[in-house]
Motif scaffolding. Sequence first.
Motif, PDB file in Angstrom:
ATOM      1  N   GLY A 231       0.824  -1.200   0.000  1.00 18.50           N
ATOM      2  CA  GLY A 231       0.000   0.000   0.000  1.00 18.50           C
ATOM      3  C   GLY A 231       0.858   1.250   0.000  1.00 18.50           C
ATOM      4  O   GLY A 231       1.909   1.309  -0.643  1.00 18.50           O
ATOM      5  N   THR A 232       0.424   2.260   0.749  1.00 21.22           N
ATOM      6  CA  THR A 232       1.159   3.525   0.780  1.00 21.22           C
ATOM      7  C   THR A 232       2.551   3.369   1.385  1.00 21.22           C
ATOM      8  O   THR A 232       3.455   4.155   1.086  1.00 21.22           O
ATOM      9  N   ALA A 233       2.745   2.341   2.235  1.00 28.67           N
ATOM     10  CA  ALA A 233       4.058   2.123   2.840  1.00 28.67           C
ATOM     11  C   ALA A 233       5.082   1.659   1.803  1.00 28.67           C
ATOM     12  O   ALA A 233       6.277   1.687   2.065  1.00 28.67           O
ATOM     13  N   GLY A 234       4.610   1.250   0.614  1.00 22.88           N
ATOM     14  CA  GLY A 234       5.541   0.829  -0.421  1.00 22.88           C
ATOM     15  C   GLY A 234       6.478   1.928  -0.865  1.00 22.88           C
ATOM     16  O   GLY A 234       7.573   1.656  -1.371  1.00 22.88           O
ATOM     17  N   SER A 235       6.074   3.181  -0.682  1.00 21.41           N
ATOM     18  CA  SER A 235       6.947   4.286  -1.074  1.00 21.41           C
ATOM     19  C   SER A 235       8.214   4.327  -0.227  1.00 21.41           C
ATOM     20  O   SER A 235       9.266   4.784  -0.683  1.00 21.41           O
ATOM     21  N   ILE A 236       8.124   3.844   1.020  1.00 22.93           N
ATOM     22  CA  ILE A 236       9.314   3.805   1.881  1.00 22.93           C
ATOM     23  C   ILE A 236      10.294   2.767   1.347  1.00 22.93           C
ATOM     24  O   ILE A 236      11.502   3.012   1.258  1.00 22.93           O
ATOM     25  N   LEU A 237       9.762   1.589   0.979  1.00 22.49           N
ATOM     26  CA  LEU A 237      10.619   0.565   0.396  1.00 22.49           C
ATOM     27  C   LEU A 237      11.276   1.078  -0.878  1.00 22.49           C
ATOM     28  O   LEU A 237      12.473   0.867  -1.094  1.00 22.49           O
ATOM     29  N   GLU A 238      10.510   1.758  -1.711  1.00 19.59           N
ATOM     30  CA  GLU A 238      11.064   2.306  -2.944  1.00 19.59           C
ATOM     31  C   GLU A 238      12.226   3.244  -2.654  1.00 19.59           C
ATOM     32  O   GLU A 238      13.303   3.149  -3.263  1.00 19.59           O
ATOM     33  N   SER A 239      12.040   4.152  -1.703  1.00 21.28           N
ATOM     34  CA  SER A 239      13.090   5.115  -1.376  1.00 21.28           C
ATOM     35  C   SER A 239      14.341   4.423  -0.873  1.00 21.28           C
ATOM     36  O   SER A 239      15.470   4.809  -1.214  1.00 21.28           O
ATOM     37  N   GLN A 240      14.167   3.376  -0.059  1.00 18.14           N
ATOM     38  CA  GLN A 240      15.324   2.673   0.481  1.00 18.14           C
ATOM     39  C   GLN A 240      16.058   1.892  -0.605  1.00 18.14           C
ATOM     40  O   GLN A 240      17.296   1.921  -0.672  1.00 18.14           O
ATOM     41  N   VAL A 241      15.311   1.189  -1.447  1.00 16.97           N
ATOM     42  CA  VAL A 241      15.942   0.371  -2.483  1.00 16.97           C
ATOM     43  C   VAL A 241      16.791   1.235  -3.409  1.00 16.97           C
ATOM     44  O   VAL A 241      17.898   0.847  -3.813  1.00 16.97           O
ATOM     45  N   LEU A 242      16.312   2.413  -3.719  1.00 16.53           N
ATOM     46  CA  LEU A 242      17.042   3.281  -4.632  1.00 16.53           C
ATOM     47  C   LEU A 242      18.315   3.846  -4.017  1.00 16.53           C
ATOM     48  O   LEU A 242      19.151   4.420  -4.720  1.00 16.53           O
ATOM     49  N   LEU A 243      18.496   3.675  -2.698  1.00 18.07           N
ATOM     50  CA  LEU A 243      19.698   4.169  -2.027  1.00 18.07           C
ATOM     51  C   LEU A 243      20.650   3.042  -1.625  1.00 18.07           C
ATOM     52  O   LEU A 243      21.663   3.283  -0.975  1.00 18.07           O
ATOM     53  N   ILE A 244      20.339   1.798  -2.001  1.00 21.26           N
ATOM     54  CA  ILE A 244      21.216   0.678  -1.667  1.00 21.26           C
ATOM     55  C   ILE A 244      22.601   0.915  -2.275  1.00 21.26           C
ATOM     56  O   ILE A 244      22.736   1.257  -3.445  1.00 21.26           O
ATOM     57  N   ASP A 245      23.638   0.729  -1.457  1.00 16.79           N
ATOM     58  CA  ASP A 245      25.006   0.974  -1.914  1.00 16.79           C
ATOM     59  C   ASP A 245      25.808  -0.305  -2.123  1.00 16.79           C
ATOM     60  O   ASP A 245      26.686  -0.355  -2.978  1.00 16.79           O
ATOM     61  N   THR A 246      25.537  -1.328  -1.314  1.00 19.23           N
ATOM     62  CA  THR A 246      26.325  -2.553  -1.416  1.00 19.23           C
ATOM     63  C   THR A 246      25.409  -3.766  -1.404  1.00 19.23           C
ATOM     64  O   THR A 246      24.365  -3.772  -0.745  1.00 19.23           O
ATOM     65  N   LEU A 247      25.810  -4.787  -2.135  1.00 16.44           N
ATOM     66  CA  LEU A 247      25.105  -6.063  -2.161  1.00 16.44           C
ATOM     67  C   LEU A 247      26.115  -7.191  -2.021  1.00 16.44           C
ATOM     68  O   LEU A 247      27.210  -7.119  -2.588  1.00 16.44           O
ATOM     69  N   SER A 248      25.750  -8.219  -1.284  1.00 20.91           N
ATOM     70  CA  SER A 248      26.571  -9.422  -1.235  1.00 20.91           C
ATOM     71  C   SER A 248      25.638 -10.619  -1.190  1.00 20.91           C
ATOM     72  O   SER A 248      24.504 -10.524  -0.715  1.00 20.91           O
ATOM     73  N   ARG A 249      26.107 -11.736  -1.701  1.00 27.13           N
ATOM     74  CA  ARG A 249      25.284 -12.941  -1.776  1.00 27.13           C
ATOM     75  C   ARG A 249      26.051 -14.123  -1.198  1.00 27.13           C
ATOM     76  O   ARG A 249      27.278 -14.177  -1.283  1.00 27.13           O
ATOM     77  N   SER A 250      25.297 -15.066  -0.639  1.00 23.82           N
ATOM     78  CA  SER A 250      25.922 -16.269  -0.089  1.00 23.82           C
ATOM     79  C   SER A 250      24.940 -17.425  -0.205  1.00 23.82           C
ATOM     80  O   SER A 250      23.787 -17.236  -0.610  1.00 23.82           O
ATOM     81  N   ALA A 251      25.420 -18.615   0.183  1.00 23.57           N
ATOM     82  CA  ALA A 251      24.582 -19.824   0.189  1.00 23.57           C
ATOM     83  C   ALA A 251      23.926 -20.035  -1.171  1.00 23.57           C
ATOM     84  O   ALA A 251      22.712 -20.203  -1.280  1.00 23.57           O
TER      85      ALA A 251
END
Length: 284
Positions: A36-56
């Motif tokens: 819902g409207t809280a999805g805009s917070i997720l959008e804002s955070q995802v667009l500011l992701i700086d690092t990613l790492s993967r395992s398993a």
Amino acid sequence: MLNEFVDRLWRKVRFGSASLRDYETSVLNAARSSMGTAGSILESQVLLIDTLSRSAKDRMVIMGFTRTSREHLPLFFDQRSEVAFARVQVKSPGVPPLRCDVVAANGRISSLEFSRSPSRLRGAAITCTASVLVDMSQIRAESIDRSTTPVPPSSDLSQLGFALPPTGIAGPASESDFDELSARFTRPIPADYSALLRETNGFRCGQWRFFGTRVRSVVQPDGLYLIVAEDDISRYALGYRQDNPDDKVYLLDQIDGDEIPLEKELIIALQQTLASPPNPDAIE
């Protein structure tokens, strides 16, 4: 609006410093749509992701933010421990269905956790169906007090000799707290950590915060760690390595991915870290 979000995500996949894969983007898009409207917070955070790492085998996708990004992040809610706030069912022709939990820690998206390896999803056509796992009415885009809620403590911690007086001291961890923590460790809880928990289940000291039993996971190049204390301002944290049977405390650089074993008990590591803030050149 939905197409605009997907387009912005894809631009980040192609050109950003953090490289999301196509199926990861689809999972995040489905989670956003379910909020819902809280999805805009997720959008804002995802667009500011700086690092990613993967395992398993790519089952665990850990997301990180620089200090600058964290200062501009809208937060989900007053949630200090890890919480899965959305669950996405992923289907693709010829591939058994799998599940992905979208996890936040301290009000920030922190990981995607797949039920099994998603490697066969790369380049495949997929469909995603998401459901929320928390009360969306509790989510708000505002700054929150990240300090531990004080309750009557069993000790003022003055005997621990910190360079600064601890504040927001929580009472000792309960047996249910220990049970939940034990489920996070793949080995016995280190004795020094357990001893501190019997004094307090969290406190703040300067810009450092001891999480108590509300630990979070982070993947470093050398393995998976459980973070027990973190500097809210800089990149540094203290944690235990999950796949190592010893009780060493590690100083972690969460930006460069470096770590060093401190050869000290947790309380001594906290004392010395508070007295002498880490030097980036010391972590190699």
